[in-house]
Motif scaffolding. Sequence first.
Motif, PDB file in Angstrom:
ATOM      1  N   PRO A 256       0.846  -1.209   0.000  1.00 44.48           N
ATOM      2  CA  PRO A 256       0.000   0.000   0.000  1.00 44.48           C
ATOM      3  C   PRO A 256       0.878   1.255   0.000  1.00 44.48           C
ATOM      4  O   PRO A 256       2.052   1.212   0.398  1.00 44.48           O
ATOM      5  CB  PRO A 256      -0.778  -0.131   1.310  1.00 44.48           C
ATOM      6  N   LEU A 257       0.322   2.372  -0.419  1.00 45.84           N
ATOM      7  CA  LEU A 257       1.076   3.626  -0.473  1.00 45.84           C
ATOM      8  C   LEU A 257       1.593   4.024   0.910  1.00 45.84           C
ATOM      9  O   LEU A 257       2.651   4.659   1.023  1.00 45.84           O
ATOM     10  CB  LEU A 257       0.187   4.735  -1.042  1.00 45.84           C
ATOM     11  N   SER A 258       0.870   3.627   1.956  1.00 43.28           N
ATOM     12  CA  SER A 258       1.278   3.973   3.321  1.00 43.28           C
ATOM     13  C   SER A 258       2.593   3.315   3.720  1.00 43.28           C
ATOM     14  O   SER A 258       3.210   3.708   4.721  1.00 43.28           O
ATOM     15  CB  SER A 258       0.178   3.572   4.310  1.00 43.28           C
ATOM     16  N   SER A 259       3.027   2.308   2.974  1.00 40.84           N
ATOM     17  CA  SER A 259       4.289   1.630   3.278  1.00 40.84           C
ATOM     18  C   SER A 259       5.498   2.427   2.798  1.00 40.84           C
ATOM     19  O   SER A 259       6.632   2.081   3.129  1.00 40.84           O
ATOM     20  CB  SER A 259       4.329   0.245   2.622  1.00 40.84           C
ATOM     21  N   PHE A 260       5.255   3.499   2.012  1.00 40.58           N
ATOM     22  CA  PHE A 260       6.346   4.229   1.378  1.00 40.58           C
ATOM     23  C   PHE A 260       6.587   5.595   2.013  1.00 40.58           C
ATOM     24  O   PHE A 260       5.649   6.272   2.444  1.00 40.58           O
ATOM     25  CB  PHE A 260       6.039   4.448  -0.111  1.00 40.58           C
ATOM     26  N   LEU A 261       7.852   5.976   2.037  1.00 38.97           N
ATOM     27  CA  LEU A 261       8.233   7.352   2.315  1.00 38.97           C
ATOM     28  C   LEU A 261       9.124   7.803   1.170  1.00 38.97           C
ATOM     29  O   LEU A 261      10.132   7.170   0.872  1.00 38.97           O
ATOM     30  CB  LEU A 261       8.999   7.474   3.635  1.00 38.97           C
ATOM     31  N   PHE A 262       8.726   8.894   0.518  1.00 39.84           N
ATOM     32  CA  PHE A 262       9.499   9.423  -0.597  1.00 39.84           C
ATOM     33  C   PHE A 262      10.331  10.611  -0.101  1.00 39.84           C
ATOM     34  O   PHE A 262       9.783  11.627   0.322  1.00 39.84           O
ATOM     35  CB  PHE A 262       8.573   9.822  -1.741  1.00 39.84           C
ATOM     36  N   VAL A 263      11.638  10.420  -0.132  1.00 40.19           N
ATOM     37  CA  VAL A 263      12.572  11.426   0.367  1.00 40.19           C
ATOM     38  C   VAL A 263      13.110  12.228  -0.809  1.00 40.19           C
ATOM     39  O   VAL A 263      13.514  11.654  -1.828  1.00 40.19           O
ATOM     40  CB  VAL A 263      13.727  10.762   1.137  1.00 40.19           C
ATOM     41  N   SER A 264      13.113  13.538  -0.668  1.00 36.02           N
ATOM     42  CA  SER A 264      13.635  14.405  -1.720  1.00 36.02           C
ATOM     43  C   SER A 264      15.156  14.466  -1.644  1.00 36.02           C
ATOM     44  O   SER A 264      15.717  14.888  -0.625  1.00 36.02           O
ATOM     45  CB  SER A 264      13.052  15.817  -1.570  1.00 36.02           C
ATOM     46  N   GLY A 265      15.808  14.032  -2.719  1.00 37.89           N
ATOM     47  CA  GLY A 265      17.261  14.104  -2.763  1.00 37.89           C
ATOM     48  C   GLY A 265      17.761  15.530  -2.704  1.00 37.89           C
ATOM     49  O   GLY A 265      18.825  15.809  -2.133  1.00 37.89           O
ATOM     50  N   GLU A 266      16.992  16.474  -3.275  1.00 38.16           N
ATOM     51  CA  GLU A 266      17.369  17.880  -3.239  1.00 38.16           C
ATOM     52  C   GLU A 266      17.286  18.431  -1.816  1.00 38.16           C
ATOM     53  O   GLU A 266      18.198  19.128  -1.346  1.00 38.16           O
ATOM     54  CB  GLU A 266      16.475  18.706  -4.173  1.00 38.16           C
ATOM     55  N   ARG A 267      16.198  18.114  -1.107  1.00 40.65           N
ATOM     56  CA  ARG A 267      16.044  18.620   0.266  1.00 40.65           C
ATOM     57  C   ARG A 267      17.009  17.928   1.221  1.00 40.65           C
ATOM     58  O   ARG A 267      17.359  18.493   2.261  1.00 40.65           O
ATOM     59  CB  ARG A 267      14.599  18.445   0.734  1.00 40.65           C
ATOM     60  N   LEU A 268      17.426  16.723   0.878  1.00 38.62           N
ATOM     61  CA  LEU A 268      18.406  16.023   1.710  1.00 38.62           C
ATOM     62  C   LEU A 268      19.736  16.782   1.697  1.00 38.62           C
ATOM     63  O   LEU A 268      20.530  16.670   2.626  1.00 38.62           O
ATOM     64  CB  LEU A 268      18.608  14.595   1.191  1.00 38.62           C
ATOM     65  N   VAL A 269      19.963  17.562   0.635  1.00 38.13           N
ATOM     66  CA  VAL A 269      21.159  18.400   0.528  1.00 38.13           C
ATOM     67  C   VAL A 269      20.928  19.773   1.151  1.00 38.13           C
ATOM     68  O   VAL A 269      21.741  20.266   1.930  1.00 38.13           O
ATOM     69  CB  VAL A 269      21.591  18.560  -0.947  1.00 38.13           C
ATOM     70  N   SER A 270      19.797  20.404   0.812  1.00 41.40           N
ATOM     71  CA  SER A 270      19.538  21.772   1.285  1.00 41.40           C
ATOM     72  C   SER A 270      19.085  21.831   2.736  1.00 41.40           C
ATOM     73  O   SER A 270      19.363  22.800   3.444  1.00 41.40           O
ATOM     74  CB  SER A 270      18.485  22.434   0.391  1.00 41.40           C
ATOM     75  N   ASP A 271      18.372  20.791   3.203  1.00 47.76           N
ATOM     76  CA  ASP A 271      17.858  20.770   4.571  1.00 47.76           C
ATOM     77  C   ASP A 271      17.901  19.345   5.118  1.00 47.76           C
ATOM     78  O   ASP A 271      16.864  18.705   5.310  1.00 47.76           O
ATOM     79  CB  ASP A 271      16.426  21.314   4.598  1.00 47.76           C
ATOM     80  N   PRO A 272      19.109  18.825   5.371  1.00 53.59           N
ATOM     81  CA  PRO A 272      19.218  17.424   5.803  1.00 53.59           C
ATOM     82  C   PRO A 272      18.500  17.133   7.116  1.00 53.59           C
ATOM     83  O   PRO A 272      17.874  16.088   7.253  1.00 53.59           O
ATOM     84  CB  PRO A 272      20.733  17.218   5.945  1.00 53.59           C
ATOM     85  N   ALA A 273      18.550  18.057   8.055  1.00 57.20           N
ATOM     86  CA  ALA A 273      17.889  17.826   9.345  1.00 57.20           C
ATOM     87  C   ALA A 273      16.377  17.749   9.182  1.00 57.20           C
ATOM     88  O   ALA A 273      15.717  16.897   9.791  1.00 57.20           O
ATOM     89  CB  ALA A 273      18.261  18.933  10.324  1.00 57.20           C
ATOM     90  N   GLY A 274      15.812  18.629   8.347  1.00 58.09           N
ATOM     91  CA  GLY A 274      14.373  18.610   8.128  1.00 58.09           C
ATOM     92  C   GLY A 274      13.912  17.323   7.475  1.00 58.09           C
ATOM     93  O   GLY A 274      12.905  16.729   7.880  1.00 58.09           O
TER      94      GLY A 274
END
Length: 368
Positions: free
Chosen positions: A266-284
């Motif tokens: 199900p879609l609830s099993s997924f978390l989509f992480v932004s590679g761009e935000r992982l660089v610009s705002d890793p803590a967030g």
Amino acid sequence: MGCSICRTRLNFGRALSKVSLFFTMLLIFMYFFYCFSGLCNSIPRTQFNLQTLTPEYASQNELKERDGSAVRSVSYDEVLLASSSIQPQIPDSIERESLPSNGISVSNTFGSKKFPQAIIIGVKKGGTRALLEFLRIHPDVRAVGAEPHFFDRFYDKGLEWYRHLMPRTIDGQITMEKTPSYFVTKEAPSRLCALNCQTKLIVVVRDPVTRAVSDYTQTLSKSPGLPSFETLVYKNATSRTIDVSWSAVRIGMYAKHLENWLQHFPLSSFLFVSGERLVSDPAGEMGRVQDFLGLKRIVSDKHFYFNQTKGFPCLKKPEGSSRPRCLGKSKGRTHPHIPAEVLQNLREFYRPFNLRFYHMSGQDFGWD
């Protein structure tokens, strides 16, 4: 005379008792000394064989039939603890990373090896290595350093082999692994669901155009004679038709791959992480990841600093070290020059796939 003999015998008996007590205490002392020094582990132990388990025990670990193949249920954690004689082969790359120079695991004392409750399944050149390194700061996360590639390359080796690769965990800790190629492997979703359809899945995604160029750059560093990006990206140079058979292009068609996974999870099993935000705002972004995994928010701003040379965040306190550390030399390579027209054509190709992916995931990543 008689009393003198009696006293002599009594004194001899007392002396003999003291000698016996002395030797008894000495033996006890030696036993505890050997145990504390770890030599008790050399004492032979009873070995168990899965085939000799009692019917009552075996019934608790019965096989499930999925996709025509027998797969053990997750509940057979206890079986492996009883079957310590099984020693599956481990790839050299994983063995070197999990064992110190003396060949003895530093974490072989506490906890047990479990199947991962969460897996980073993709995507290549999206930021999966950075995410895994950031997560390993958390005390409640234990992860395999190397990529196991079980559900795409080594599935025939069996579940025993796969579990043996996992680090030991104690109550409250999460077992994790990452293999970015799972996301684009057709058989991976059904294979993983046959093991555990409750597994939490993390997908690190990045602008597919930038990702394709990064993918090409990595391959070019290993094969300097590689044709140009422009040559490889077009199936027909005259019509400017994008070649979807080229893996650097195919991986970025996220919606197509997600459709395959949603047939099993199900879609609830997924978390989509932004590679761009992982660089610009890793803590967030790491806050979102920790929430998804049900972890306390421990990884925060205090763990990161931005490296201007490499162009992405580095760790102030990486796992097992008090010194700052950035990812390896392979990260942050300078991309080759690619004509703007080629990049624009590729961007137009990806646009419908991106819009569809935004709709499916419920997130707008702003790539268009």
